[in-house]
Motif scaffolding. Sequence first.
Motif: not given
Length: 317
Positions: A142-153, A292-303
């Motif tokens: 996963t990579t943080a904050n690179n969805d152009p449509a939404r922040s903090s994802t 990702n099927l839900g609004p919850a997001q990781p707190t850090r990059p994960i595999e």
Amino acid sequence: MTARAGEEPGVDPPRPATKSDPTQARRKISTQRHRGCRASGTAAGLILMVMAVACTPSSGAATPLGRSNHVTTRNNLTPDPSGVQMPTGNIPGWNLVYSQNFNGTGLPPDWRAYSGQPGSDPYGYWNPANATVSGGELHFRTTANNDPARSSTYSTGGVDFYGSPQTYGMYLVRLKGDYEPGLKISDIALLWPSDYTVWPPEIDFFEDSGGIRNAFRASLLSGPYGDNCCIIPEALGNDATQWHTYGIEWTSTAISYTIDGHQWGSVIHKSQLRSPAQWPDIDMNLDLQSQNLGPAQPTRPIETMTVDWVVEYTPSP
């Protein structure tokens, strides 16, 4: 095979379907559909029913098809990351046509990474950089904050193997998922039409719900072109955070699913299908993805998923 109250077995109510480029908004009209199946009251009973028939030796009829071999090997002196060596050679009823152990530093030839938002999934976004190869494994991160449509994802990864499309075959994938309580990042292994303008059919032979990954599903989407009407689901309790080999045997008359070399669930026979359902009889590609099927997001990059090897067989002549 079971149905919810008031429904016929193997046939779900019609829902709209969309089309998408495989490297853009890929596949997941059906993820939303499967979430509906998971919410049904029959899910727990289905898992218990399937567990009762797990570890039955698999079998399948063969339909002649020819393909040229494309086989990779890992040095036999090198320990396999998952503890199980990649299969080599033909087996009764099946000829090996492709194998890949990701013993390189990038995606192998004839593999491509997804990019963009999955269809009908407002929470998912695929970034090609999230599919990497190292240490003899294919990694989905996963990579943080690179969805152009939404922040903090966080974005996820997916790949399509387009180098050996075939009608009918056996596929084995050695994989494991990450333990992610509270998240809904689903790991999926599936067959998708090589002509990406055509959908259905689709065969998901491994799909979990993320989180603690204590069960997974397999689903045959057998509706006619553009119609997400006819889904035949199976489910099995299983610790998907551990290494397992998930497989499918797909012939002109039957589909069966395997885990670690043993059949699980019900064998699906072509004769079971009722109109408008259609048997999958076109060339398909192997796809692997996290989503990702839900609004919850990781707190850090994960595999989210790790793949050790994949193999593909064609029915013996």
